[in-house]
Design a protein around this motif. Structure first.
Motif, short mmCIF file in Angstrom:
data_model
loop_
_atom_site.label_atom_id
_atom_site.label_comp_id
_atom_site.label_asym_id
_atom_site.label_seq_id
_atom_site.Cartn_x
_atom_site.Cartn_y
_atom_site.Cartn_z
N ALA A 93 -21.71 12.65 24.75
CA ALA A 93 -21.96 12.14 26.11
C ALA A 93 -23.04 12.98 26.79
O ALA A 93 -23.22 14.16 26.47
N CYS A 94 -23.74 12.37 27.75
CA CYS A 94 -24.86 13.06 28.38
C CYS A 94 -24.39 14.08 29.41
O CYS A 94 -25.06 15.07 29.67
N GLY A 95 -23.23 13.85 30.02
CA GLY A 95 -22.69 14.79 30.98
C GLY A 95 -23.20 14.60 32.40
O GLY A 95 -22.66 15.20 33.33
N HIS A 96 -24.23 13.76 32.60
CA HIS A 96 -24.77 13.65 33.96
C HIS A 96 -24.81 12.24 34.54
O HIS A 96 -25.22 12.03 35.67
N CYS A 97 -24.39 11.24 33.76
CA CYS A 97 -24.42 9.86 34.31
C CYS A 97 -23.18 9.63 35.18
O CYS A 97 -22.27 10.46 35.22
N LEU A 98 -23.15 8.48 35.86
CA LEU A 98 -22.02 8.15 36.75
C LEU A 98 -20.68 8.25 36.00
O LEU A 98 -19.73 8.85 36.47
N GLN A 99 -20.63 7.65 34.79
CA GLN A 99 -19.38 7.62 34.02
C GLN A 99 -18.96 9.04 33.63
O GLN A 99 -17.79 9.41 33.76
N CYS A 100 -19.90 9.84 33.13
CA CYS A 100 -19.56 11.21 32.74
C CYS A 100 -19.05 12.00 33.94
O CYS A 100 -18.07 12.73 33.84
N ARG A 101 -19.71 11.84 35.08
CA ARG A 101 -19.35 12.65 36.24
C ARG A 101 -18.08 12.17 36.91
O ARG A 101 -17.57 12.81 37.82
N ILE A 107 -17.34 6.30 27.94
CA ILE A 107 -18.23 5.16 28.20
C ILE A 107 -19.54 5.65 28.84
O ILE A 107 -20.13 4.97 29.68
N CYS A 108 -19.95 6.85 28.42
CA CYS A 108 -21.23 7.40 28.88
C CYS A 108 -22.34 6.37 28.69
O CYS A 108 -22.46 5.75 27.64
N LYS A 109 -23.15 6.25 29.72
CA LYS A 109 -24.25 5.27 29.70
C LYS A 109 -25.34 5.66 28.71
O LYS A 109 -26.08 4.82 28.22
N ASN A 110 -25.43 6.96 28.43
CA ASN A 110 -26.50 7.46 27.55
C ASN A 110 -25.92 8.00 26.23
O ASN A 110 -26.47 8.94 25.66
N LEU A 111 -24.83 7.37 25.80
CA LEU A 111 -24.10 7.83 24.62
C LEU A 111 -24.99 7.93 23.39
O LEU A 111 -25.77 7.04 23.10
ZN ZN Z 1 -23.12 10.17 30.44
#
Ligand code: ZN
Ligand code: NAD
Length: 346
Positions: A93-101, A107-111
């Motif tokens: 996961a990217c850790g900074h998108c809406l879903q991660c945060r 369901i990270c947007k930038n998986l």
């Molecule tokens: Zn993310």
């Protein structure tokens, strides 16, 4: 080290490549067992999806377990350290998108996926982000530890929404993940488990693992058989693992009014579906399932596996050195495998 290297053409090559080194926040793992997933078959066969996504040349594979042999800078020893036995959560996961945060890394947007979007683990050594390491009990057998990743798919699907306790359940698709879901449903107290698959070997396995009734859609009217088995009501829960249009339709037609469907199977393209009758008027709830919750699902996996509620070894069809990879990929392609485990150190 030896690694299964993927060039931009069908097949793969077992070659010598330099050992990777862990960067900031990464760990180096001596890979003790790997398992083959449908995604690896797409990459191996070099189909249209693989050509559009996989950045060949690169090592592929993602389901794995092994021993941590080196940690990069910035890795918290309270999370993972040298000597730990780990499995990989393969979704990065990217850790900074809406879903991660908002606590929904699965369901990270930038998986990015290990062995698909970044170098994989069909190798003697692999680097993974420390955050993706799940530390196992040191006595967990390697082949079981490797299977926890696909098992997590089965667990998230089966326990989604209202779960399956005291409910009647239809499992469509008895591949490795559907078979694991039958075990989870059995362990979770489902009152009736019906399973469908056109493959007799897999139906046999489904019965062995706890399905009460197995149906071959080629020779049986699945929907009628489900209504017959449920006193005309249909099942409370549909767990979908086939990605097959006919199976998906049969599944929803077999679902009771107000029932719940969890969908993991991925169709090859858009499918036709009777939304009005099969969801809207039925007031069905539907949960799409992506990967494993990080790391809620892994905690559930650990309890089911280590307390003996399921036996993941039951779905292993091959247990071979990675040098035998060609025979194993061929067996999967020919439909003669369930879950193959490959050992990179042998
Ligand atoms: Zn993310
Ligand atoms: P698999 O391909 O081994 O299993 C699919 C099974 O469905 C096979 O046994 C096949 O015979 C059966 N099937 C085909 N047509 C059918 C029909 N008409 N009725 C009933 N069964 C039928 O795959 P798997 O590894 O067990 O994975 C299950 C599914 O989940 C696949 O579609 C896979 O792509 C998908 N998947 C999704 C995620 C996710 O995060 N959503 C993760 C992993 C896998």
């Amino acid at each position: 080290m030896r690694a299964l290297f993927k060039e931009a053409r069908p097949g793969a090559q077992l070659i010598e490549v330099p050992e990777p080194t862990p960067s900031h926040g990464e760990i180096l793992v001596e890979v003790m067992a790997t398992s083959i997933c449908g995604t690896d078959m797409h990459i191996y066969n070099w189909d249209a999806w693989a050509r559009s996504r996989f950045p060949a040349p690169m090592v592929f594979g993602h389901e794995m377990t092994g021993k941590v042999v080196q940690v990069g800078p910035g890795v918290n020893p309270d999370m993972v350290k040298v000597g730990d036995h780990v499995s990989a959560e393969t979704h990065v996961a990217c850790g900074h998108c809406l879903q991660c945060r908002t606590g929904r890394k699965h369901i990270c947007k930038n998986l990015r996926i290990l062995g698909v979007d970044m170098p994989g683990i069909f190798a003697q050594y692999a680097v993974i982000p420390a955050e993706n390491a799940w530390v196992n009990d040191p006595d967990m057998p390697w082949e079981v530890a490797s299977l926890q990743e696909p098992f997590g798919n089965a667990v998230q699907t089966t326990l989604a929404g209202p779960g399956v306790s005291s409910r009647t359940v239809l499992v469509t698709g008895c591949g490795p993940i559907g078979l694991m879901a039958i075990q989870v449903a059995r362990a979770s107290g489902a009152s009736l488990i019906i399973a469908t698959d056109p493959n007799e070997t897999r139906l046999h396995k489904a019965r062995e693992l706890g399905a009460d009734l197995t149906l071959d859609p080629r020779s049986t009217d699945v929907v009628k058989a489900v209504y017959d088995a449920t006193r005309g009501d249909g099942v409370d829960t549909l767990l979908e693992f086939s990605g097959n249009q006919a199976a998906i339709r049969q599944g929803f037609q077999s679902l009771t009014y107000g029932g719940h469907a969890s969908l993991l199977g991925i169709p090859a393209g858009a499918i036709e579906f009777d939304l009005a009758n099969d969801i809207v008027f039925k007031a069905a709830t539907v949960t799409g399932i992506s990967g494993r919750k990080m790391f809620e699902t892994w905690y559930q996996v650990r309890e089911l596996v280590t307390r003996g509620k399921v036996d993941l070894r039951a779905v292993i069809s091959h247990h071979v050195p990675m040098t035998h990879f060609e025979a194993v990929f061929e067996a999967v392609r020919a439909g003669n495998a369930i879950k193959p485990v490959m050992l990179p150190q042998e």
